[in-house]
Scaffold this motif. Structure first.
Motif, PDB file in Angstrom:
ATOM      1  N   VAL A  95      -0.236   3.016   4.437  1.00 45.41           N
ATOM      2  CA  VAL A  95      -0.156   1.732   5.132  1.00 45.41           C
ATOM      3  C   VAL A  95      -1.263   0.833   4.592  1.00 45.41           C
ATOM      4  O   VAL A  95      -2.299   1.345   4.137  1.00 45.41           O
ATOM      5  N   HIS A 110     -13.390   2.132  -0.499  1.00 49.64           N
ATOM      6  CA  HIS A 110     -12.307   2.669   0.329  1.00 49.64           C
ATOM      7  C   HIS A 110     -11.590   3.891  -0.263  1.00 49.64           C
ATOM      8  O   HIS A 110     -11.382   4.881   0.445  1.00 49.64           O
ATOM      9  N   GLN A 117       0.210  -2.344  -0.947  1.00 48.55           N
ATOM     10  CA  GLN A 117      -1.159  -2.554  -1.449  1.00 48.55           C
ATOM     11  C   GLN A 117      -1.739  -3.834  -0.828  1.00 48.55           C
ATOM     12  O   GLN A 117      -1.320  -4.955  -1.141  1.00 48.55           O
ATOM     13  N   SER A 118      -2.750  -3.632  -0.002  1.00 46.17           N
ATOM     14  CA  SER A 118      -3.248  -4.746   0.820  1.00 46.17           C
ATOM     15  C   SER A 118      -3.704  -5.956  -0.001  1.00 46.17           C
ATOM     16  O   SER A 118      -3.449  -7.102   0.384  1.00 46.17           O
ATOM     17  N   LEU A 119      -4.384  -5.730  -1.127  1.00 45.94           N
ATOM     18  CA  LEU A 119      -4.869  -6.900  -1.881  1.00 45.94           C
ATOM     19  C   LEU A 119      -3.697  -7.669  -2.497  1.00 45.94           C
ATOM     20  O   LEU A 119      -3.715  -8.907  -2.541  1.00 45.94           O
ATOM     21  N   ASN A 158     -10.886   7.645   1.784  1.00 43.23           N
ATOM     22  CA  ASN A 158      -9.581   7.598   2.414  1.00 43.23           C
ATOM     23  C   ASN A 158      -9.267   8.919   3.117  1.00 43.23           C
ATOM     24  O   ASN A 158      -9.830   9.972   2.782  1.00 43.23           O
ATOM     25  N   LEU A 187      -1.122   7.654  11.400  1.00 43.90           N
ATOM     26  CA  LEU A 187      -1.624   8.543  10.337  1.00 43.90           C
ATOM     27  C   LEU A 187      -1.907   9.948  10.873  1.00 43.90           C
ATOM     28  O   LEU A 187      -1.548  10.929  10.221  1.00 43.90           O
ATOM     29  N   THR A 201      -7.219  -1.019   5.711  1.00 46.72           N
ATOM     30  CA  THR A 201      -6.388  -1.815   4.809  1.00 46.72           C
ATOM     31  C   THR A 201      -5.321  -2.587   5.597  1.00 46.72           C
ATOM     32  O   THR A 201      -4.991  -3.722   5.262  1.00 46.72           O
TER      33      THR A 201
END
Ligand SMILES: N[C@@H](CCC(=O)N[C@@H](CS)C(=O)NCC(=O)O)C(=O)O
Length: 212
Positions: free
Chosen positions: A52, A104, A64-66, A108, A33, A11
Motif C-alpha cells: 500500500v 523507508h 508507489q507513493s511518490l 519496511n 497489513l 506511504t
C-alpha cells in the motif's frame, strides 16, 4: 478516486496528505497489513506489488507513493506540491527520496519480519536496526537542509512541497519506535509547522477509520 490505504502506513499517509492538501475527495479501501490483506489475491489483482498505497483514478490503478503524488500534481496542479523551477523540483525530489528511498525501504514491515524470522533478530535488535536507519536518514536530511539554507517554514521556503509530505509521516514512524529526535531541530521545526495545517493533521494515522 479510491485509495487503498492502511492507517499506520507512512506511504499511505503521504498520499492522504497530498489528497487533503489538494482538496481531493476519495473513497478509502482499507487494507490491513497485520492481517496480511496486502498479499491476498483480491488485493494483488489491484496492485501486483502487494504494497500500500494504491490509488484508482478514472479506472487507472497507480502505485508507489511518490509516483502517485507526482501524478496528482500533474493532473490536479493547484495547489502545487512541486515547484516550477527545474532546479527546485530536483531539490524537492531529492529531499523526498531521502525519506522514500534511503530510510523507508530499510525499515519496511517485510524487512523487519525477515530480520526476525530468518536472522533471529530479537525485538531489541529490530528496534536498534530501525533507530539506526532513522538516525542516518534524518541526519542526512538535517544536513541537507542546513547546507542549502533554502528552508523557511517548510523544506523549501514558505510553501508546502512533496518533501514536507514525505517528512511528516517519517516522523510519526520515528516516534512510534521512540527514536531520539533532538539532533534534527530544523526537521522538527518543519514537522511542527506542518502539523498546524489540516492537510497534515486530518489524515494522520490515528484519525483513520481503520485505526485499531
Ligand atoms: N516505495 C513504496 C513503498 C510501499 C510500501 O512498502 N508500503 C508499506 C507500508 S508503509 C507496505 O505495504 N508494506 C508491506 C510489507 O512490507 O509487506 C511506496 O512509496 O509506495
Amino acid at each position: 478516486m479510491e485509495l487503498y490505504t492502511f492507517f499506520r502506513s507512512s506511504t499511505s499517509y503521504r498520499v492522504r496528505i497530498a489528497l487533503a492538501y489538494k482538496g481531493l475527495a476519495y473513497d478509502p479501501r482499507f487494507v490491513s497489513l497485520p492481517k496480511m490483506e496486502h498479499k491476498r489475491d483480491d488485493y494483488l489483482a489491484v496492485n501486483p506489488q502487494g504494497l500500500v498505497p494504491a490509488l484508482v483514478d478514472g479506472g487507472h490503478v497507480l502505485s508507489q507513493s511518490l509516483a502517485i503524488i507526482e501524478y496528482l500534481d500533474e493532473v490536479y496542479p493547484a495547489p502545487p506540491l512541486l515547484p516550477e523551477d527545474p532546479f527546485d523540483r530536483a531539490y524537492v525530489r531529492s529531499l523526498s527520496q531521502i525519506v522514500g528511498c534511503e530510510i523507508h525501504p530499510l525499515n519496511n514491515v517485510r524487512v523487519l519480519k525477515y530480520l526476525q524470522g530468518r536472522w533471529s533478530f530479537s525485538d531489541a535488535d529490530r528496534d536498534e536496526w530501525y533507530r539506526h536507519w532513522i538516525a542516518e536518514g534524518l541526519a542526512s536530511l538535517e544536513r541537507s537542509l542546513l547546507r542549502e539554507q533554502r528552508h523557511g517554514a517548510f523544506c523549501l521556503g514558505e510553501e508546502v512541497t512533496m518533501a514536507d509530505v514525505c517528512l511528516v509521516p517519517q516522523i510519526f514512524n520515528a516516534r512510534r519506535f521512540d527514536c531520539p529526535l533532538e539532533d534534527y531541530p530544523t526537521v522538527m521545526r518543519i514537522f511542527e509547522r506542518c502539523m498546524t495545517l489540516d492537510a497534515f493533521t486530518a489524515p494522520r494515522p490515528n484519525s483513520q477509520p481503520d485505526a485499531v
